[in-house]
Design a protein around this motif. Structure first.
Motif, PDB file in Angstrom:
ATOM      1  N   ILE A 297       0.859  -1.186   0.000  1.00 35.00           N
ATOM      2  CA  ILE A 297       0.000   0.000   0.000  1.00 35.00           C
ATOM      3  C   ILE A 297       0.892   1.232   0.000  1.00 35.00           C
ATOM      4  O   ILE A 297       1.617   1.491   0.966  1.00 35.00           O
ATOM      5  CB  ILE A 297      -0.925   0.030   1.232  1.00 35.00           C
ATOM      6  N   MET A 298       0.843   2.018  -1.091  1.00 28.96           N
ATOM      7  CA  MET A 298       1.731   3.177  -1.217  1.00 28.96           C
ATOM      8  C   MET A 298       1.073   4.255  -2.074  1.00 28.96           C
ATOM      9  O   MET A 298       1.674   4.811  -2.985  1.00 28.96           O
ATOM     10  CB  MET A 298       3.076   2.751  -1.811  1.00 28.96           C
ATOM     11  N   ASN A 299      -0.187   4.567  -1.718  1.00 23.49           N
ATOM     12  CA  ASN A 299      -0.921   5.590  -2.471  1.00 23.49           C
ATOM     13  C   ASN A 299      -0.465   7.008  -2.158  1.00 23.49           C
ATOM     14  O   ASN A 299      -0.684   7.926  -2.954  1.00 23.49           O
ATOM     15  CB  ASN A 299      -2.424   5.495  -2.149  1.00 23.49           C
ATOM     16  N   HIS A 300       0.106   7.213  -0.969  1.00 22.15           N
ATOM     17  CA  HIS A 300       0.436   8.563  -0.488  1.00 22.15           C
ATOM     18  C   HIS A 300      -0.819   9.441  -0.444  1.00 22.15           C
ATOM     19  O   HIS A 300      -0.769  10.646  -0.691  1.00 22.15           O
ATOM     20  CB  HIS A 300       1.502   9.229  -1.372  1.00 22.15           C
ATOM     21  N   HIS A 301      -1.938   8.789  -0.131  1.00 17.75           N
ATOM     22  CA  HIS A 301      -3.226   9.478  -0.050  1.00 17.75           C
ATOM     23  C   HIS A 301      -4.010   8.765   1.045  1.00 17.75           C
ATOM     24  O   HIS A 301      -4.263   7.561   0.948  1.00 17.75           O
ATOM     25  CB  HIS A 301      -3.944   9.403  -1.397  1.00 17.75           C
ATOM     26  N   LEU A 302      -4.379   9.502   2.089  1.00 21.78           N
ATOM     27  CA  LEU A 302      -4.933   8.877   3.284  1.00 21.78           C
ATOM     28  C   LEU A 302      -6.173   8.034   2.980  1.00 21.78           C
ATOM     29  O   LEU A 302      -6.253   6.866   3.402  1.00 21.78           O
ATOM     30  CB  LEU A 302      -5.265   9.945   4.325  1.00 21.78           C
ATOM     31  N   GLU A 303      -7.140   8.581   2.278  1.00 25.26           N
ATOM     32  CA  GLU A 303      -8.384   7.843   2.030  1.00 25.26           C
ATOM     33  C   GLU A 303      -8.136   6.615   1.157  1.00 25.26           C
ATOM     34  O   GLU A 303      -8.689   5.538   1.425  1.00 25.26           O
ATOM     35  CB  GLU A 303      -9.424   8.771   1.388  1.00 25.26           C
ATOM     36  N   ARG A 304      -7.315   6.775   0.113  1.00 27.65           N
ATOM     37  CA  ARG A 304      -7.050   5.619  -0.744  1.00 27.65           C
ATOM     38  C   ARG A 304      -6.252   4.556   0.000  1.00 27.65           C
ATOM     39  O   ARG A 304      -6.450   3.356  -0.203  1.00 27.65           O
ATOM     40  CB  ARG A 304      -6.328   6.045  -2.021  1.00 27.65           C
TER      41      ARG A 304
ATOM     42  N   LEU B  58      -5.943  -0.642   2.299  1.00 27.25           N
ATOM     43  CA  LEU B  58      -5.533  -1.465   3.415  1.00 27.25           C
ATOM     44  C   LEU B  58      -6.681  -2.336   3.911  1.00 27.25           C
ATOM     45  O   LEU B  58      -6.484  -3.535   4.179  1.00 27.25           O
ATOM     46  CB  LEU B  58      -5.018  -0.582   4.555  1.00 27.25           C
ATOM     47  N   ALA B  59      -7.856  -1.768   4.027  1.00 26.57           N
ATOM     48  CA  ALA B  59      -9.007  -2.542   4.478  1.00 26.57           C
ATOM     49  C   ALA B  59      -9.298  -3.691   3.512  1.00 26.57           C
ATOM     50  O   ALA B  59      -9.564  -4.826   3.934  1.00 26.57           O
ATOM     51  CB  ALA B  59     -10.236  -1.639   4.613  1.00 26.57           C
ATOM     52  N   TYR B  60      -9.227  -3.394   2.222  1.00 25.34           N
ATOM     53  CA  TYR B  60      -9.496  -4.427   1.222  1.00 25.34           C
ATOM     54  C   TYR B  60      -8.444  -5.532   1.281  1.00 25.34           C
ATOM     55  O   TYR B  60      -8.765  -6.723   1.274  1.00 25.34           O
ATOM     56  CB  TYR B  60      -9.524  -3.804  -0.176  1.00 25.34           C
ATOM     57  N   ALA B  61      -7.177  -5.139   1.354  1.00 25.07           N
ATOM     58  CA  ALA B  61      -6.095  -6.117   1.317  1.00 25.07           C
ATOM     59  C   ALA B  61      -6.094  -7.003   2.556  1.00 25.07           C
ATOM     60  O   ALA B  61      -5.892  -8.219   2.470  1.00 25.07           O
ATOM     61  CB  ALA B  61      -4.758  -5.402   1.166  1.00 25.07           C
ATOM     62  N   LEU B  62      -6.314  -6.402   3.740  1.00 21.13           N
ATOM     63  CA  LEU B  62      -6.283  -7.184   4.975  1.00 21.13           C
ATOM     64  C   LEU B  62      -7.434  -8.187   5.027  1.00 21.13           C
ATOM     65  O   LEU B  62      -7.290  -9.273   5.611  1.00 21.13           O
ATOM     66  CB  LEU B  62      -6.329  -6.277   6.195  1.00 21.13           C
ATOM     67  N   LYS B  63      -8.563  -7.868   4.451  1.00 19.95           N
ATOM     68  CA  LYS B  63      -9.716  -8.770   4.461  1.00 19.95           C
ATOM     69  C   LYS B  63      -9.700  -9.761   3.293  1.00 19.95           C
ATOM     70  O   LYS B  63     -10.568 -10.627   3.195  1.00 19.95           O
ATOM     71  CB  LYS B  63     -11.020  -7.959   4.453  1.00 19.95           C
ATOM     72  N   SER B  64      -8.705  -9.624   2.414  1.00 18.49           N
ATOM     73  CA  SER B  64      -8.593 -10.531   1.267  1.00 18.49           C
ATOM     74  C   SER B  64      -7.803 -11.778   1.660  1.00 18.49           C
ATOM     75  O   SER B  64      -7.417 -11.956   2.815  1.00 18.49           O
ATOM     76  CB  SER B  64      -7.886  -9.814   0.111  1.00 18.49           C
ATOM     77  N   ASP B  65      -7.533 -12.628   0.675  1.00 17.45           N
ATOM     78  CA  ASP B  65      -6.733 -13.831   0.901  1.00 17.45           C
ATOM     79  C   ASP B  65      -5.238 -13.577   0.800  1.00 17.45           C
ATOM     80  O   ASP B  65      -4.440 -14.523   0.853  1.00 17.45           O
ATOM     81  CB  ASP B  65      -7.117 -14.920  -0.115  1.00 17.45           C
ATOM     82  N   ALA B  66      -4.836 -12.315   0.633  1.00 17.14           N
ATOM     83  CA  ALA B  66      -3.412 -12.001   0.495  1.00 17.14           C
ATOM     84  C   ALA B  66      -2.625 -12.545   1.680  1.00 17.14           C
ATOM     85  O   ALA B  66      -3.088 -12.518   2.825  1.00 17.14           O
ATOM     86  CB  ALA B  66      -3.210 -10.496   0.386  1.00 17.14           C
ATOM     87  N   LEU B  67      -1.431 -13.020   1.394  1.00 13.86           N
ATOM     88  CA  LEU B  67      -0.587 -13.590   2.438  1.00 13.86           C
ATOM     89  C   LEU B  67       0.187 -12.514   3.192  1.00 13.86           C
ATOM     90  O   LEU B  67       0.505 -12.662   4.367  1.00 13.86           O
ATOM     91  CB  LEU B  67       0.398 -14.577   1.810  1.00 13.86           C
TER      92      LEU B  67
END
Length: 366
Positions: free
Chosen positions: A258-265, A270-279
């Protein structure tokens, strides 16, 4: 020289086109060696060869041995003792004992099934009973292909071991001793091929450019995700495999940064990635920024389980004093590589082994 993945692509093409050839594979290594189990080389009928199975000292001899395989149609298992004078005198690597299986490329129905699995980028294990005339077994995550072996106990043990390999993130090709129903120990070579890992970069800023390039160089199927068309372009990311305005499919072989340099994005990503199947989920920036993001998500009613939070790496990267975008990219990919391989990423100085010790003799069936 071609990578092992390029070798399997070439092997798949040769099988599908019925092109004759010989496949040489490192099946066992004791001590140290330049290449590990699973390294491959293809020899064509005209003597041309592709790939590497050593640092350069064995290829010519193996290519010569392939002529015998072309003539007889029978495989050869060759053992090489690489003494220290040879490998260091030629600047080739480390001393050790290497065994290489040299065999005709199989264009039979089983070979076609293997080629199809390679072409579809499936995770597969080709199980070969060494020093035997038994045909290989091809094990995928969904099926088993090949003729039944005469020893059903040995076949069952082999299939179980192959299934364990497929369940691992970074399974290694190796030769393992298994026991027949008679009590005799035999060697089975497990040749593992898995799809390339995925690297998802959330953000197409300037510092994402070297990270995407390095990810591709290291064999990651790299995707850059950013809704800004002026940033997320092929000119800026010429080596990336995909450029998306919103996230793609994340699976258990996906590593997210996660490196958007934009707080909302960053919050959304982060919310999407943490709740996904990503390792693995890495968040760029200091701890104070991570805390701010997590507090904002909590205020919105978005919470995470302990298992999901364990995936989070923040601050991201190994501590190498990185400052420039290129150094930061190196730090991040070094951490991801260490994590993927189950290592801590520390100095090798005074380590007894550069790689994990060989399991050829140690890992026997109990």
């Amino acid at each position: 020289m071609l990578s092992n993945r390029q070798i399997t692509e070439l092997l798949s093409s040769m099988i599908q086109n019925g092109q004759p050839g010989v496949l040489a594979t490192v099946v066992a290594v004791q001590g140290s060696a330049y290449k590990r189990e699973g390294a491959k080389m293809i020899i064509e009928q005209n003597g041309d060869y592709h790939g590497m199975i050593s640092g350069g000292c064995l290829e010519a001899d193996v290519a010569a041995s392939a002529e015998e395989v072309f003539s007889s149609g029978n495989p050869i298992l060759k053992k090489y003792e690489l003494d220290e004078d040879l490998v260091w005198g030629l600047g080739l690597g480390c001393p050790g004992t290497v065994e290489i299986l040299i065999e005709p490329i199989d264009s039979s129905r089983l070979g076609q099934q293997m080629a199809d699995a390679y072409a579809k980028n499936q995770a597969i294990v080709v199980c070969k009973l060494l020093e035997s005339e038994e045909r290989p077994l091809l094990v995928t995550e969904a099926n088993v292909f090949g003729d039944n072996w005469a020893d059903e106990i040995l076949q069952e043990s082999t299939m179980m071991m192959a299934a364990q390999k497929l369940a691992q993130q970074t399974p290694s090709s190796e030769t393992i001793f298994l026991t027949k129903k008679t009590g005799e120990e035999v060697r089975v070579f497990f040749d593992v091929t898995i799809p390339p890992p995925k690297l998802f970069l959330f953000g197409a800023g300037h510092d994402a450019i070297p990270l995407a390039h390095l990810g591709c160089t290291l064999g990651f199927h790299t995707t850059v995700i950013d809704p800004r068309p002026a940033f997320n372009t092929t000119e800026r990311f010429p080596t990336a495999h995909s450029l998306l305005t919103e996230t793609g499919q994340i699976d258990t072989r996906t590593y997210c940064v996660i490196m958007n340099h934009h707080l909302e994005r960053d919050m959304e990503s982060l919310a999407y990635a943490l709740k996904s199947d990503a390792l693995y989920v890495g968040l760029l920036g200091p701890r104070i920024r991570r805390a701010k993001i997590m507090n904002h998500l909590k205020e919105q009613g978005i919470t995470f389980s302990n298992k999901q939070l364990e995936k989070l790496h923040s601050p991201i990267g190994l501590d190498i004093g990185a400052e420039t975008p290129e150094e930061i990219a190196l730090s991040i990919m070094a951490e991801i590589t260490a994590f993927r391989n189950g290592h801590q990423g520390g100095f090798l100085k005074e380590k007894a082994f550069i790689h994990k010790p060989t399991r050829l003799l140690a890992e026997k069936q109990s």
